[in-house]
Structure formats: structure tokens, C-alpha cells
Design an enzyme around this catalytic site. Structure first.
Site, PDB file in Angstrom:
ATOM      1  CG  HIS A   1      -2.440 -10.182  26.241  1.00 50.47           C
ATOM      2  ND1 HIS A   1      -1.297 -10.741  26.459  1.00 50.47           N
ATOM      3  CD2 HIS A   1      -2.717 -10.318  24.906  1.00 50.47           C
ATOM      4  CE1 HIS A   1      -0.958 -11.256  25.264  1.00 50.47           C
ATOM      5  NE2 HIS A   1      -1.758 -11.111  24.026  1.00 50.47           N
TER       6      HIS A   1
ATOM      7  N   GLY B   1      -1.197 -10.207  16.899  1.00 52.76           N
ATOM      8  CA  GLY B   1      -0.169  -9.648  17.589  1.00 52.76           C
ATOM      9  C   GLY B   1       1.153  -9.261  16.437  1.00 52.76           C
ATOM     10  N   GLY B   2       2.101 -10.084  16.369  1.00 56.04           N
ATOM     11  CA  GLY B   2       3.236  -9.771  15.505  1.00 56.04           C
ATOM     12  C   GLY B   2       2.850  -9.439  14.035  1.00 56.04           C
TER      13      GLY B   2
ATOM     14  CG  ASN C   1      -1.801  -6.706  21.564  1.00 59.61           C
ATOM     15  OD1 ASN C   1      -1.448  -5.658  22.011  1.00 59.61           O
ATOM     16  ND2 ASN C   1      -1.829  -7.845  22.555  1.00 59.61           N
ATOM     17  CD1 TRP C   2      -0.594  -2.646  16.466  1.00 59.72           C
ATOM     18  CD2 TRP C   2       0.404  -0.528  16.849  1.00 59.72           C
ATOM     19  NE1 TRP C   2      -0.863  -1.973  15.482  1.00 59.72           N
ATOM     20  CE2 TRP C   2      -0.578  -0.750  15.518  1.00 59.72           C
ATOM     21  CE3 TRP C   2       0.943   0.631  17.182  1.00 59.72           C
ATOM     22  CZ2 TRP C   2      -0.671   0.422  14.855  1.00 59.72           C
ATOM     23  CZ3 TRP C   2       0.619   1.782  16.229  1.00 59.72           C
ATOM     24  CH2 TRP C   2      -0.183   1.793  14.994  1.00 59.72           C
ATOM     25  CE  LYS C   3       1.333  -9.255  21.708  1.00 56.04           C
ATOM     26  NZ  LYS C   3       1.800 -10.997  21.860  1.00 56.04           N
TER      27      LYS C   3
ATOM     28  N   GLY D   1       2.837 -15.817  19.472  1.00 58.55           N
ATOM     29  CA  GLY D   1       4.326 -15.585  19.265  1.00 58.55           C
ATOM     30  C   GLY D   1       5.078 -16.666  18.940  1.00 58.55           C
TER      31      GLY D   1
ATOM     32  CB  SER E   1       0.710 -17.904  15.534  1.00 58.33           C
ATOM     33  OG  SER E   1       1.641 -18.050  16.576  1.00 58.33           O
TER      34      SER E   1
ATOM     35  CD  GLU F   1      -4.631 -13.308  22.253  1.00 59.92           C
ATOM     36  OE1 GLU F   1      -4.453 -12.867  21.045  1.00 59.92           O
ATOM     37  OE2 GLU F   1      -4.351 -12.736  23.316  1.00 59.92           O
TER      38      GLU F   1
ATOM     39  CD  GLU G   1       2.291 -11.011  25.383  1.00 59.76           C
ATOM     40  OE1 GLU G   1       2.064  -9.904  25.419  1.00 59.76           O
ATOM     41  OE2 GLU G   1       2.545 -11.983  24.436  1.00 59.76           O
TER      42      GLU G   1
HETATM   43  P1  PGA Z   1       0.658 -13.109  17.916  1.00 63.63           P
HETATM   44  O1  PGA Z   1       0.055 -12.480  19.331  1.00 63.63           O
HETATM   45  O2  PGA Z   1      -0.120 -12.937  16.901  1.00 63.63           O
HETATM   46  O3  PGA Z   1       1.878 -12.634  17.972  1.00 63.63           O
HETATM   47  O4  PGA Z   1       0.729 -14.597  18.406  1.00 63.63           O
HETATM   48  C1  PGA Z   1      -1.361 -12.566  19.656  1.00 63.63           C
HETATM   49  C2  PGA Z   1      -1.612 -11.710  20.886  1.00 63.63           C
HETATM   50  O5  PGA Z   1      -0.870 -11.688  21.747  1.00 63.63           O
HETATM   51  O6  PGA Z   1      -2.357 -11.148  21.022  1.00 63.63           O
END
Ligand code: PGA
Length: 243
Positions: A97, A226-227, A11-13, A173, A205, A167, A99
Site C-alpha cells: 500500500h 479506504g475512508g 481497507n479500514w487502515k 484520501g 477516494s 491507487e 502508505e
Molecule cells: P481512500 O483510501 O478511499 O480513503 O482514498 C483508499 C486506500 O488507501 O486504499
């Protein structure tokens, strides 16, 4: 029925401009042409979908959107429909998600409508659920996630059209992850709420250091990253951690 392969999804956000996104997609595609044991998916920002689709070519790496609107088309300024994702080459859409649930106020009902939209367009819906730190500390994690699933996943769900991503909000994050016991417990609870065979991803994470341990746990059918998905080397190391 044979176990489905694990799915490692990036997930590149809201990250990367065109040249960076193309370079990352090319690097992932190059690795994916070699031996690996999992299914791979990248979910870039909407602006990069076409360029990334092109860069992935015939590598077998799937493409997904990070969200979709519930309607197929119409006067919804700034939104993107599931049909548009499909048209851009996507096979998947992330919906719900945290977010978006938290920053954009999306309810379970909204996520349910988006899930139906994804299916209408022929996409696999990756429905995200997860508790906050306060909810976990209050011992309510399983209740919260079960309620999110009940409200977000329509009855037409099958192993082919649904992926659930667990998640925990406090793990996204932050570098924090739940204990293995907690991941196993909640994945088992999720299993009881969804069709047999549907994959359940862990997200929050995930990195090259913890991936092998997490991916080896019962009911963990892959990872939503994500990251660490923004660096081809790290994303690939996570993919290679699928035993
Ligand atoms: P993260 O994000 O790996 O940076 O914790 C995961 C996500 O939000 O899908």
C-alpha cells in the site's frame, strides 16, 4: 472463461476500536446476506481480525490483513506474518500500500517478498501500485506503475493468487480521482503486465457518488475503498454500484 465478479474491498487502515469494528462488520455481514453482485472483503487492523472474523460469520464476506512480514516467524518485533493472518481467518493480504511504500520506505523488492509470503501461506496478495502527483504531471504514470509491477509481482502470479490495486497516491484520501480516460488507460497498461483474468481494482477516494461510474469502466475489476469503508451504508452503496 466467465468474467470474475468484481471485488469491493474495504481497507479500514488504523481505525476503529473493538466495539466499533464489530458493529461495522456485523452491519456489512447483515447486508451481504441479501442480494449483491460482487465479492466483498474487509481488511481491519490486526487487533480486530479475530473479532471481525467472528462477526462476519458465514456471511460470505472475506477477511484480509493490511500488510504482512516476509518471514513466516521469528525475531521481528511488532510484525505479523502471512501465516498469522491465515490462522486468524484471512484469505487475503494487502501488500505494498502506498502508505507503507512511502511512510515505511517499502521497496518493490520488499513488496515482492511479502507477495511471496502471502502465497506461501495460501493467501491472495492484493499488490498496490500507483504514481505520485509529480510523476503523473511529468507524464510518467504508466512507466512508474509498470516498473512497480515488474519489481513487486513474482513470476508465479496467477489469476487466482493475485489482485492488483491501482491507487494513485494523490487520489488517496483527498477526494480527487483521475479522469475516466486515465483510469481506463492505466488499467489497460496494467492488464498487459499481469496474468489474464487477474482482477485490477481502482482505489483512491471511491465513494457512493462516483462508484458506479468508476466500476463501469473497462478493466476495472472492483474497488479498494479506504475512508468510505468505515461506514457500512457507504461501503454497501459502493458494493451495490457493481453492475
Ligand atoms: P481512500 O483510501 O478511499 O480513503 O482514498 C483508499 C486506500 O488507501 O486504499
Amino acid at each position: 472463461m466467465p468474467e470474475p465478479k468484481r471485488l469491493v474491498a474495504g481497507n479500514w487502515k488504523m481505525n476503529l476500536l473493538r466495539a466499533e469494528g464489530i458493529a461495522l462488520a456485523r452491519a456489512v455481514a447483515a447486508e451481504a446476506r441479501g442480494a449483491h453482485r460482487c465479492d466483498l472483503l474487509v481488511c481491519p487492523p490486526f487487533t480486530l481480525l479475530a473479532a471481525v472474523a467472528d462477526a462476519l460469520g458465514d456471511s460470505g464476506v472475506a477477511l484480509g490483513g493490511q500488510d504482512c512480514h516476509a518471514a513466516p516467524a521469528g525475531a521481528y518485533t511488532g510484525c505479523v506474518s502471512a501465516e498469522m493472518l491465515k490462522d486468524a481467518g484471512c484469505g487475503h493480504a494487502i501488500v505494498g500500500h502506498s502508505e507503507r511504500r512511502h511512510a515505511c520506505g517499502e521497496s518493490d523488492g520488499d513488496v515482492r517478498a511479502k507477495t511471496l509470503a502471502a502465497w506461501r501461506a495460501g493467501l491472495v496478495a492484493i499488490v498496490c501500485v500507483g504514481e505520485t502527483r509529480a510523476e503523473r504531471e511529468a507524464g510518467r504514470a504508466i512507466d512508474i506503475v509498470s516498473a512497480q509491477l515488474a519489481g513487486s509481482v513474482p513470476g508465479e502470479a496467477t489469476a487466482a493468487n493475485l489482485v492488483v490495486a491501482y491507487e494513485p497516491v494523490w487520489a488517496i484520501g483527498t477526494g480527487l480521482t483521475p479522469t475516466n480516460e486515465d483510469i481506463v488507460e492505466i488499467h489497460a497498461a496494467i492488464r498487459g503486465c499481469i496474468p489474464a483474468g487477474a482482477r485490477i481494482l481502482y482505489g483512491g477516494s471511491v465513494n457512493p457518488k462516483n462508484a458506479a461510474e468508476i466500476l463501469a469502466l473497462a478493466e476495472v475489476g472492483g474497488a479498494l475503498v479506504g475512508g468510505a469503508s468505515l461506514k457500512a451504508q457507504d461501503f454497501w452503496a459502493i458494493a451495490q454500484a457493481c453492475g
